[in-house]
Each structure stands twice: as C-alpha cells, then as structure tokens.
Design a protein around this motif. Structure first.
Motif, short mmCIF file in Angstrom:
data_model
loop_
_atom_site.label_atom_id
_atom_site.label_comp_id
_atom_site.label_asym_id
_atom_site.label_seq_id
_atom_site.Cartn_x
_atom_site.Cartn_y
_atom_site.Cartn_z
N MET A 63 0.82 -1.28 -0.09
CA MET A 63 -0.03 0.08 -0.23
C MET A 63 0.91 1.25 0.09
O MET A 63 0.42 2.37 -0.38
CB MET A 63 -0.90 0.01 1.17
N ASN A 64 2.15 1.30 0.21
CA ASN A 64 3.12 2.27 0.40
C ASN A 64 2.98 3.16 -0.82
O ASN A 64 3.35 4.24 -0.96
CB ASN A 64 4.37 1.89 0.92
N ASN A 65 3.02 2.43 -1.98
CA ASN A 65 3.16 2.93 -3.48
C ASN A 65 1.65 3.66 -3.84
O ASN A 65 1.64 3.94 -4.95
CB ASN A 65 3.87 1.96 -4.18
N VAL A 66 0.55 3.26 -3.22
CA VAL A 66 -0.49 3.73 -3.85
C VAL A 66 -0.75 5.15 -3.38
O VAL A 66 -0.57 5.42 -2.39
CB VAL A 66 -1.49 2.78 -2.93
N ILE A 67 -1.22 5.85 -4.49
CA ILE A 67 -1.35 7.16 -4.39
C ILE A 67 -2.83 7.68 -4.63
O ILE A 67 -3.20 8.76 -4.10
CB ILE A 67 -0.40 8.07 -5.31
N VAL A 68 -3.56 6.73 -5.28
CA VAL A 68 -4.90 7.08 -5.53
C VAL A 68 -5.71 5.77 -5.09
O VAL A 68 -5.44 4.66 -5.95
CB VAL A 68 -5.55 7.46 -6.82
N GLU A 69 -6.61 5.85 -4.45
CA GLU A 69 -7.36 4.53 -3.93
C GLU A 69 -8.83 4.71 -4.07
O GLU A 69 -9.48 5.70 -3.41
CB GLU A 69 -7.07 4.21 -2.54
N ILE A 70 -9.30 3.99 -4.90
CA ILE A 70 -10.95 4.01 -5.24
C ILE A 70 -11.66 2.71 -4.76
O ILE A 70 -11.13 1.65 -5.41
CB ILE A 70 -11.05 4.15 -6.93
N LYS A 71 -12.60 3.12 -3.72
CA LYS A 71 -13.06 1.82 -3.25
C LYS A 71 -14.77 1.86 -3.22
O LYS A 71 -15.32 2.89 -2.90
CB LYS A 71 -12.58 1.75 -1.58
N ASP A 72 -15.33 0.97 -3.79
CA ASP A 72 -16.60 0.60 -4.03
C ASP A 72 -17.56 1.79 -4.40
O ASP A 72 -18.25 2.48 -3.72
CB ASP A 72 -17.34 0.30 -2.56
N LEU A 73 -16.87 2.74 -5.37
CA LEU A 73 -17.67 3.89 -5.69
C LEU A 73 -18.54 4.06 -6.81
O LEU A 73 -18.53 3.10 -7.74
CB LEU A 73 -16.11 4.80 -6.56
N SER A 74 -19.76 4.31 -6.41
CA SER A 74 -20.83 4.73 -7.23
C SER A 74 -21.35 6.15 -7.26
O SER A 74 -21.23 6.83 -6.11
CB SER A 74 -21.99 4.03 -6.76
N MET A 75 -21.92 6.44 -8.35
CA MET A 75 -22.37 7.91 -8.37
C MET A 75 -23.46 7.99 -9.17
O MET A 75 -23.64 7.41 -10.26
CB MET A 75 -21.40 8.92 -8.94
N CYS A 76 -24.81 8.42 -8.36
CA CYS A 76 -25.95 8.54 -8.94
C CYS A 76 -26.28 10.00 -9.06
O CYS A 76 -26.17 10.95 -8.25
CB CYS A 76 -26.95 7.81 -8.01
N PHE A 77 -27.04 10.26 -10.16
CA PHE A 77 -27.71 11.76 -10.31
C PHE A 77 -29.32 11.53 -10.48
O PHE A 77 -29.79 10.37 -11.16
CB PHE A 77 -26.97 12.22 -11.79
N ASN A 78 -30.01 12.64 -9.97
CA ASN A 78 -31.49 12.55 -10.02
C ASN A 78 -31.70 13.30 -11.15
O ASN A 78 -31.44 14.45 -11.21
CB ASN A 78 -32.10 13.05 -8.85
N MET A 79 -32.37 12.70 -12.19
CA MET A 79 -32.55 13.53 -13.57
C MET A 79 -34.29 13.80 -13.41
O MET A 79 -35.12 12.73 -13.34
CB MET A 79 -32.02 12.55 -14.66
N THR A 80 -34.52 14.99 -13.65
CA THR A 80 -35.97 15.27 -13.63
C THR A 80 -36.59 14.70 -14.98
O THR A 80 -36.00 14.78 -15.82
CB THR A 80 -36.26 16.80 -13.63
N ILE A 111 -17.02 1.02 -8.68
CA ILE A 111 -15.60 1.05 -9.26
C ILE A 111 -14.55 0.83 -8.14
O ILE A 111 -14.85 1.29 -6.99
CB ILE A 111 -15.48 2.49 -9.77
N ASN A 112 -13.63 0.03 -8.37
CA ASN A 112 -12.63 -0.40 -7.57
C ASN A 112 -11.22 -0.52 -8.46
O ASN A 112 -11.17 -1.26 -9.29
CB ASN A 112 -12.75 -1.79 -6.78
N PHE A 113 -10.47 0.35 -8.01
CA PHE A 113 -8.98 0.16 -8.46
C PHE A 113 -8.01 1.13 -7.73
O PHE A 113 -8.66 1.96 -7.06
CB PHE A 113 -9.02 0.23 -10.11
N GLN A 114 -6.87 0.82 -7.99
CA GLN A 114 -5.88 1.62 -7.34
C GLN A 114 -4.63 1.99 -8.52
O GLN A 114 -4.49 1.77 -9.43
CB GLN A 114 -4.88 0.84 -6.50
N ILE A 115 -4.25 3.55 -8.34
CA ILE A 115 -3.19 3.99 -8.91
C ILE A 115 -1.98 4.16 -8.17
O ILE A 115 -2.11 4.62 -7.09
CB ILE A 115 -3.51 5.27 -9.58
N MET A 116 -1.02 3.56 -8.84
CA MET A 116 0.53 3.75 -7.82
C MET A 116 1.14 4.90 -8.18
O MET A 116 1.11 5.72 -9.29
CB MET A 116 1.38 2.45 -8.42
#
Length: 245
Positions: A1-18, A48-53
C-alpha cells in the motif's frame, strides 16, 4: 500500500434526472413547493474499484457517456460520490474542464494568480513562477488581455502552464490537450514525461487511443458507468480496439 497514491473503493455515483423540462427557476420553485417534480435515478458510475500507483501515467478509456469525466471529477474532489470513497495521498492539480478556475472578465495576468490560488499555491509561489508560466504558455503578447477574448487553445495553454509549473503529486488531465495545436500538444506531452520522471502521477483521459498508448503505462476501461477491465497499456488499447472497432 505504500506505493498507492489514489485508491478508489466501492465507488458509485447517482444523479437525479427530472422527468420533465423546467425552463425557469420560478417554475422549478412552484413545482417543488407543490411536490410536482419527479426524478429518475441515473447511475453514472457503479461499484468502481482500483488503485493507481505513485509515478504511474494512468489512462481512463471509454466511449462517450462511459463515466470518465465523472470519475475524474470525483477524484479531484469536485463531486462527492453517492457510495464509496476516493483517497488521494498527496497534492493534486486537476485540469478537468477548460476554463475551470478562471474569471473571463479578468486578464491572463490576474487569472494566473486566481487559478493558482484555486490550486492551493500561495501568492509568493505564483510570484516566483510567474515568468515560467507565461513563457511556457507562449502568451506573452496577451498577458494583459481579458481571457474572455481567448480561444479554447489559449485557455488550455494557460491552464496547463499554471497546473504544471510546480510538480504536484497527482496531475489530472481530461481531454484538455485536444484543443491545443499539434506543436503545443507535443510540448505538453514532453512536460508530462518530465513530471513522471520526477515522481508525479498523471491520470489522463483522451479520445486519442494512440496518445494513451504512447504516454500511459496502465489504464482502466469504463462502459456505461461500469469498470470492465484494468491492465497494462498495450493489452488495454488492443482490447479497446477489438471491442469497439
């Protein structure tokens, strides 16, 4: 984990559209008061789940509407995810929207200090780096012109020059290089390579698969908000071509 600079964990994004067109703010308030507004949920990103080193040049691939820009805005802190989290371990400089952080009524000179403040740079830092910003942008003859008169390419030059004048830990670039001329695109690519060599992590979105292939080491592929695959760059570009060609 020491080299991980961006960590994306269980990411979801919802928009409410009229579900209906509302043309004025007054109409919106009336319907809101009467509880006459209905929404449809639109999940722009889903699980969404992934890591960027550290030190990677990481590409985000996908067709229009795949969720690439939404993901970058969440990483940059512009949007808050509905579910999950993003952890960035370092200072970030986002170039995710042309003209973001600029005031079109102000001159380029004034906007250098304004945009620098948005990115977290002090006035002392901006004074020190002002000449380098202007020189890299090649806008010496337009420095005291209101940027409302700038072309999209000039906006890109100024934004990129400010964001990269000092090496951030993470640089986010969303299609902004596509609006500059070929010569300046090459200049930006060379600058990005220099930043990587000095340890900066770069996250890049581009519709140019050739650009992604030439610059990036790994990539993620999004489709309709879902993460299809993460892997080494040649494998990912070949997979993209085979899937969408």
């Amino acid at each position: 984990m020491n080299n991980v600079i961006v960590e994306i964990k269980d990411l979801s994004m919802c928009f409410n559209m009229t579900t209906e067109k509302i043309t004025t703010f007054k109409e919106y308030l009336i319907k809101l008061t009467k509880k006459q507004i209905s929404y449809n949920e639109f999940w722009a990103l889903k699980d969404i789940n992934f890591q960027i080193m550290k030190g990677e040049l990481f590409g985000i691939l996908g067709l229009n509407g795949a969720g690439k820009s939404t993901l970058l805005k969440i990483i940059a802190g512009v949007l808050k995810p509905t579910i999950g989290e993003v952890n960035v371990f370092g200072r970030m400089a986002p170039l995710i929207e042309l003209g973001a952080g600029f005031d079109p009524e102000l001159t380029a000179r004034e906007n250098i200090y304004l945009n620098g403040a948005v990115l977290g740079y002090s006035k002392k830092q901006m004074n020190k780096n002002f000449d380098a910003i202007v020189a890299f942008s090649e806008l010496e003859n337009f420095i005291d012109v209101p940027i409302k008169n700038f072309s999209s390419g000039m906006y890109a030059r100024l934004g990129f020059s400010i964001a990269t004048v000092t090496n951030p830990d993470v640089l986010i670039v969303d299609e902004i290089l596509a609006v500059g001329d070929f010569k300046f695109q090459q200049k930006c690519e060379n600058k990005i390579k220099e930043m990587i060599e000095s340890g900066t992590t770069v996250i890049l979105v581009s519709h140019s698969i050739d650009q992604i292939r030439s610059l990036c080491t790994r990539a993620a592929l999004l489709e309709k908000g879902c993460l299809l695959k993460v892997g080494e760059i040649n494998e990912m570009c070949d997979y993209y071509y085979s899937k969408y060609s």
